[in-house]
Motif scaffolding. Structure first.
Motif, PDB file in Angstrom:
ATOM      1  N   GLU A   1       0.827  -1.207   0.000  1.00  0.00           N
ATOM      2  CA  GLU A   1       0.000   0.000   0.000  1.00  0.00           C
ATOM      3  C   GLU A   1       0.863   1.259   0.000  1.00  0.00           C
ATOM      4  N   SER A   2       1.853   1.314   0.879  1.00  0.00           N
ATOM      5  CA  SER A   2       2.707   2.505   0.932  1.00  0.00           C
ATOM      6  C   SER A   2       3.539   2.627  -0.342  1.00  0.00           C
ATOM      7  N   TRP A   3       4.009   1.510  -0.884  1.00  0.00           N
ATOM      8  CA  TRP A   3       4.799   1.539  -2.117  1.00  0.00           C
ATOM      9  C   TRP A   3       3.963   2.109  -3.259  1.00  0.00           C
ATOM     10  N   LEU A   4       2.749   1.606  -3.418  1.00  0.00           N
ATOM     11  CA  LEU A   4       1.887   2.083  -4.498  1.00  0.00           C
ATOM     12  C   LEU A   4       1.524   3.561  -4.308  1.00  0.00           C
ATOM     13  N   ASN A   5       1.227   3.966  -3.081  1.00  0.00           N
ATOM     14  CA  ASN A   5       0.904   5.380  -2.830  1.00  0.00           C
ATOM     15  C   ASN A   5       2.085   6.281  -3.172  1.00  0.00           C
ATOM     16  N   LEU A   6       3.288   5.882  -2.797  1.00  0.00           N
ATOM     17  CA  LEU A   6       4.473   6.675  -3.136  1.00  0.00           C
ATOM     18  C   LEU A   6       4.706   6.703  -4.644  1.00  0.00           C
ATOM     19  N   TYR A   7       4.490   5.585  -5.313  1.00  0.00           N
ATOM     20  CA  TYR A   7       4.648   5.520  -6.770  1.00  0.00           C
ATOM     21  C   TYR A   7       3.660   6.477  -7.444  1.00  0.00           C
ATOM     22  N   ILE A   8       2.425   6.464  -6.995  1.00  0.00           N
ATOM     23  CA  ILE A   8       1.376   7.331  -7.563  1.00  0.00           C
ATOM     24  C   ILE A   8       1.725   8.801  -7.315  1.00  0.00           C
ATOM     25  N   ASP A   9       2.140   9.135  -6.094  1.00  0.00           N
ATOM     26  CA  ASP A   9       2.516  10.515  -5.780  1.00  0.00           C
ATOM     27  C   ASP A   9       3.707  10.973  -6.624  1.00  0.00           C
ATOM     28  N   ASN A  10       4.688  10.114  -6.788  1.00  0.00           N
ATOM     29  CA  ASN A  10       5.859  10.450  -7.595  1.00  0.00           C
ATOM     30  C   ASN A  10       5.471  10.676  -9.051  1.00  0.00           C
ATOM     31  N   LYS A  11       4.576   9.859  -9.531  1.00  0.00           N
ATOM     32  CA  LYS A  11       4.102   9.996 -10.915  1.00  0.00           C
ATOM     33  C   LYS A  11       3.414  11.361 -11.105  1.00  0.00           C
ATOM     34  N   LYS A  12       2.601  11.760 -10.128  1.00  0.00           N
ATOM     35  CA  LYS A  12       1.930  13.057 -10.185  1.00  0.00           C
ATOM     36  C   LYS A  12       2.944  14.191 -10.167  1.00  0.00           C
ATOM     37  N   CYS A  13       3.962  14.076  -9.313  1.00  0.00           N
ATOM     38  CA  CYS A  13       4.998  15.117  -9.224  1.00  0.00           C
ATOM     39  C   CYS A  13       5.743  15.253 -10.547  1.00  0.00           C
ATOM     40  N   LYS A  14       6.032  14.136 -11.181  1.00  0.00           N
ATOM     41  CA  LYS A  14       6.715  14.178 -12.476  1.00  0.00           C
ATOM     42  C   LYS A  14       5.841  14.856 -13.527  1.00  0.00           C
ATOM     43  N   GLN A  15       4.542  14.598 -13.493  1.00  0.00           N
ATOM     44  CA  GLN A  15       3.625  15.227 -14.442  1.00  0.00           C
ATOM     45  C   GLN A  15       3.570  16.734 -14.222  1.00  0.00           C
ATOM     46  N   ILE A  16       3.509  17.156 -12.966  1.00  0.00           N
ATOM     47  CA  ILE A  16       3.485  18.589 -12.643  1.00  0.00           C
ATOM     48  C   ILE A  16       4.791  19.244 -13.075  1.00  0.00           C
ATOM     49  N   LYS A  17       5.894  18.577 -12.820  1.00  0.00           N
ATOM     50  CA  LYS A  17       7.196  19.105 -13.217  1.00  0.00           C
ATOM     51  C   LYS A  17       7.270  19.307 -14.733  1.00  0.00           C
ATOM     52  N   GLU A  18       6.760  18.353 -15.492  1.00  0.00           N
ATOM     53  CA  GLU A  18       6.755  18.476 -16.950  1.00  0.00           C
ATOM     54  C   GLU A  18       5.877  19.635 -17.411  1.00  0.00           C
ATOM     55  N   ILE A  19       4.742  19.809 -16.773  1.00  0.00           N
ATOM     56  CA  ILE A  19       3.844  20.925 -17.121  1.00  0.00           C
ATOM     57  C   ILE A  19       4.546  22.252 -16.856  1.00  0.00           C
ATOM     58  N   LEU A  20       5.179  22.369 -15.704  1.00  0.00           N
ATOM     59  CA  LEU A  20       5.894  23.602 -15.362  1.00  0.00           C
ATOM     60  C   LEU A  20       7.067  23.838 -16.295  1.00  0.00           C
ATOM     61  N   LYS A  21       7.755  22.793 -16.641  1.00  0.00           N
ATOM     62  CA  LYS A  21       8.894  22.898 -17.557  1.00  0.00           C
ATOM     63  C   LYS A  21       8.418  23.354 -18.936  1.00  0.00           C
ATOM     64  N   ASP A  22       7.331  22.754 -19.421  1.00  0.00           N
ATOM     65  CA  ASP A  22       6.783  23.105 -20.730  1.00  0.00           C
ATOM     66  C   ASP A  22       6.250  24.540 -20.768  1.00  0.00           C
ATOM     67  N   SER A  23       5.775  25.013 -19.627  1.00  0.00           N
ATOM     68  CA  SER A  23       5.229  26.369 -19.569  1.00  0.00           C
ATOM     69  C   SER A  23       6.315  27.433 -19.423  1.00  0.00           C
ATOM     70  N   GLY A  24       7.537  26.999 -19.131  1.00  0.00           N
ATOM     71  CA  GLY A  24       8.634  27.947 -18.959  1.00  0.00           C
ATOM     72  C   GLY A  24       8.768  28.479 -17.548  1.00  0.00           C
ATOM     73  N   ILE A  25       7.878  28.075 -16.664  1.00  0.00           N
ATOM     74  CA  ILE A  25       7.920  28.540 -15.279  1.00  0.00           C
ATOM     75  C   ILE A  25       9.124  27.929 -14.550  1.00  0.00           C
ATOM     76  N   CYS A  26       9.411  26.693 -14.876  1.00  0.00           N
ATOM     77  CA  CYS A  26      10.481  25.965 -14.211  1.00  0.00           C
ATOM     78  C   CYS A  26      11.435  25.423 -15.273  1.00  0.00           C
ATOM     79  N   LYS A  27      12.709  25.518 -15.012  1.00  0.00           N
ATOM     80  CA  LYS A  27      13.682  25.012 -15.987  1.00  0.00           C
ATOM     81  C   LYS A  27      14.351  23.777 -15.516  1.00  0.00           C
TER      82      LYS A  27
END
Length: 72
Positions: free
Chosen positions: A46-72
Motif C-alpha cells: 500500500e505505501s509503495w503504491l501510494n508513493l509511486y502514484i505521488d511520484n508519478k503526479k509530481c513528475k507530471q506537474i514538473k513536466e507541465i511547469l517545464k513546458d510552460s517555462g515557469i520551471c527550468k
C-alpha cells in the motif's frame, strides 16, 4: 490491505497484477494470489503504491511547469 483497495491502487498507478509483478521482479503467481484464500496483501504494498502514484503526479506537474517555462 483489502483486496479491493489493492485493485484500486494498481489501477490508479496504471498497473495490473502482471505489470506490477514484472516491474518489481516478483512472481506473477505470488502477486495474483494476494487477497485470495486468506493470503493477505503484504504490508509494504500500500505505501509503495501510494508513493509511486505521488511520484508519478509530481513528475507530471514538473513536466507541465517545464513546458510552460515557469520551471527550468
Amino acid at each position: 490491505m483489502e483486496k479491493e483497495n489493492f485493485k484500486k491502487l494498481l489501477k490508479k498507478a496504471d498497473f495490473n497484477k502482471r505489470t506490477f509483478s514484472e516491474y518489481l521482479g516478483l512472481k506473477y503467481q505470488s502477486v495474483n494470489s494476494w487477497g485470495n484464500n486468506g493470503r493477505n496483501v503484504p504490508y509494504w504494498v500500500e505505501s509503495w503504491l501510494n508513493l509511486y502514484i505521488d511520484n508519478k503526479k509530481c513528475k507530471q506537474i514538473k513536466e507541465i511547469l517545464k513546458d510552460s517555462g515557469i520551471c527550468k
